[in-house]
Design a protein around this motif. Structure first.
Motif, short mmCIF file in Angstrom:
data_model
loop_
_atom_site.label_atom_id
_atom_site.label_comp_id
_atom_site.label_asym_id
_atom_site.label_seq_id
_atom_site.Cartn_x
_atom_site.Cartn_y
_atom_site.Cartn_z
N ARG A 16 0.84 -1.21 0.00
CA ARG A 16 0.00 0.00 0.00
C ARG A 16 0.87 1.26 0.00
NH1 ARG A 16 -2.94 -1.49 3.75
NH2 ARG A 16 -1.89 -0.52 5.51
N TYR A 17 1.86 1.31 0.88
CA TYR A 17 2.71 2.50 0.96
C TYR A 17 3.58 2.66 -0.27
CZ TYR A 17 1.35 3.25 5.84
OH TYR A 17 0.66 3.50 6.99
N LEU A 18 4.13 1.58 -0.80
CA LEU A 18 4.91 1.69 -2.03
C LEU A 18 4.03 2.20 -3.17
CD1 LEU A 18 7.18 -1.49 -2.02
CD2 LEU A 18 7.90 0.90 -1.81
N GLY A 19 2.78 1.73 -3.22
CA GLY A 19 1.85 2.20 -4.24
C GLY A 19 1.59 3.69 -4.13
N LEU A 20 1.41 4.18 -2.90
CA LEU A 20 1.18 5.61 -2.69
C LEU A 20 2.40 6.44 -3.09
CD1 LEU A 20 -0.66 5.43 0.74
CD2 LEU A 20 -1.68 6.04 -1.48
N ILE A 21 3.58 5.97 -2.72
CA ILE A 21 4.81 6.68 -3.09
C ILE A 21 4.99 6.67 -4.60
CG2 ILE A 21 7.33 6.67 -2.90
CD1 ILE A 21 6.85 5.33 -0.08
N LEU A 22 4.78 5.50 -5.22
CA LEU A 22 4.92 5.40 -6.67
C LEU A 22 3.92 6.32 -7.37
CD1 LEU A 22 6.29 4.06 -9.08
CD2 LEU A 22 4.62 2.20 -8.89
N ASP A 23 2.67 6.33 -6.90
CA ASP A 23 1.67 7.23 -7.49
C ASP A 23 2.14 8.68 -7.42
OD1 ASP A 23 -0.05 5.18 -8.15
OD2 ASP A 23 -1.37 5.47 -6.44
N SER A 24 2.70 9.07 -6.29
CA SER A 24 3.18 10.44 -6.11
C SER A 24 4.31 10.76 -7.09
CB SER A 24 3.67 10.63 -4.67
OG SER A 24 4.32 11.85 -4.52
N ARG A 25 5.22 9.81 -7.25
CA ARG A 25 6.37 10.04 -8.14
C ARG A 25 6.01 10.01 -9.62
NH1 ARG A 25 11.50 7.10 -5.06
NH2 ARG A 25 11.16 8.17 -3.07
N LEU A 26 4.87 9.38 -9.94
CA LEU A 26 4.42 9.28 -11.33
C LEU A 26 3.36 10.31 -11.70
CD1 LEU A 26 4.05 5.41 -11.51
CD2 LEU A 26 5.78 6.77 -12.69
N ALA A 27 2.87 11.06 -10.73
CA ALA A 27 1.73 11.96 -10.95
C ALA A 27 1.98 12.94 -12.10
CB ALA A 27 1.40 12.72 -9.67
N HIS A 28 3.18 13.46 -12.22
CA HIS A 28 3.46 14.43 -13.28
C HIS A 28 3.38 13.83 -14.68
CE1 HIS A 28 7.38 12.54 -12.81
NE2 HIS A 28 7.70 13.03 -13.99
N LEU A 29 3.39 12.49 -14.75
CA LEU A 29 3.25 11.82 -16.04
C LEU A 29 1.80 11.44 -16.32
CD1 LEU A 29 6.35 9.44 -15.83
CD2 LEU A 29 6.12 11.48 -17.26
N GLY A 30 0.91 11.77 -15.40
CA GLY A 30 -0.49 11.39 -15.55
C GLY A 30 -0.74 9.94 -15.19
N LEU A 31 0.21 9.33 -14.51
CA LEU A 31 0.08 7.91 -14.15
C LEU A 31 -0.18 7.71 -12.66
CD1 LEU A 31 2.97 6.54 -16.36
CD2 LEU A 31 0.53 6.13 -16.69
N GLY A 32 -0.35 8.77 -11.92
CA GLY A 32 -0.65 8.64 -10.49
C GLY A 32 -2.05 8.10 -10.30
N GLY A 33 -2.26 7.42 -9.20
CA GLY A 33 -3.57 6.90 -8.88
C GLY A 33 -3.77 5.46 -9.31
N LEU A 34 -3.17 5.07 -10.40
CA LEU A 34 -3.28 3.69 -10.87
C LEU A 34 -1.91 3.07 -11.13
CD1 LEU A 34 -6.30 3.55 -13.35
CD2 LEU A 34 -6.14 2.55 -11.10
#
Length: 149
Positions: A16-34
């Motif tokens: 869960r936490y890795l997913g949240l961190i990954l989402d945050s780091r990918l958000a600028h690419l439009g890939l956050g959240g999934l």
């Protein structure tokens, strides 16, 4: 077994936490959240361009509906195309788009950075032991699942 030694709880928390961190780091690419669902599909397609949607789901051990939702999101966001296989109209062939290929190096760097950050305080021996133990656990749970079917 005490609550603090619950393997399911620890694995779920880490995931869960890795997913949240990954989402945050990918958000600028439009890939956050999934990210937890979409990134494995993209990285699989980087190595297996033109794979079928069913092959992706099977290789990543996703159920077909989860894979379909993630593929639809990636298609909507312009990261992949989905086309009916002319040899088998029940199959969809997936291909990365130019947008996905341009983001590839950055996505892979984000994934590497996340891994490096997690292991920052580990020795090489610690990392090797961790993977050895998780491979044993993984094999055991796969065996357990087969025994339930």
């Amino acid at each position: 077994m005490s609550h603090r030694h619950s393997i399911g709880r620890e694995i779920a928390t880490i995931a869960r936490y890795l997913g949240l961190i990954l989402d945050s780091r990918l958000a600028h690419l439009g890939l956050g959240g999934l990210g937890a669902a979409t990134i494995p599909i993209l990285t699989f397609l980087y190595e297996n361009e033109g794979a079928s949607q069913d092959d992706v789901a099977e290789s990543l051990q996703f159920n077909k509906s989860s894979a379909a939702r993630a593929v639809a999101r990636l298609e909507k966001d312009g990261y992949l195309t989905r086309a009916v296989d002319p040899n088998n109209r029940r199959r969809n062939i997936l291909r990365t788009t130019k947008k996905a290929r341009l983001a590839k190096d950055e996505i892979l760097q984000i994934l590497k950075g996340l891994t490096d950050d997690v292991y920052a305080d580990f020795s090489e021996a610690d990392i090797e032991q961790y993977f050895h133990l998780t491979q044993i656990i993984s094999a055991r749970v796969v065996q357990m699942l087969r025994e339930t079917k």
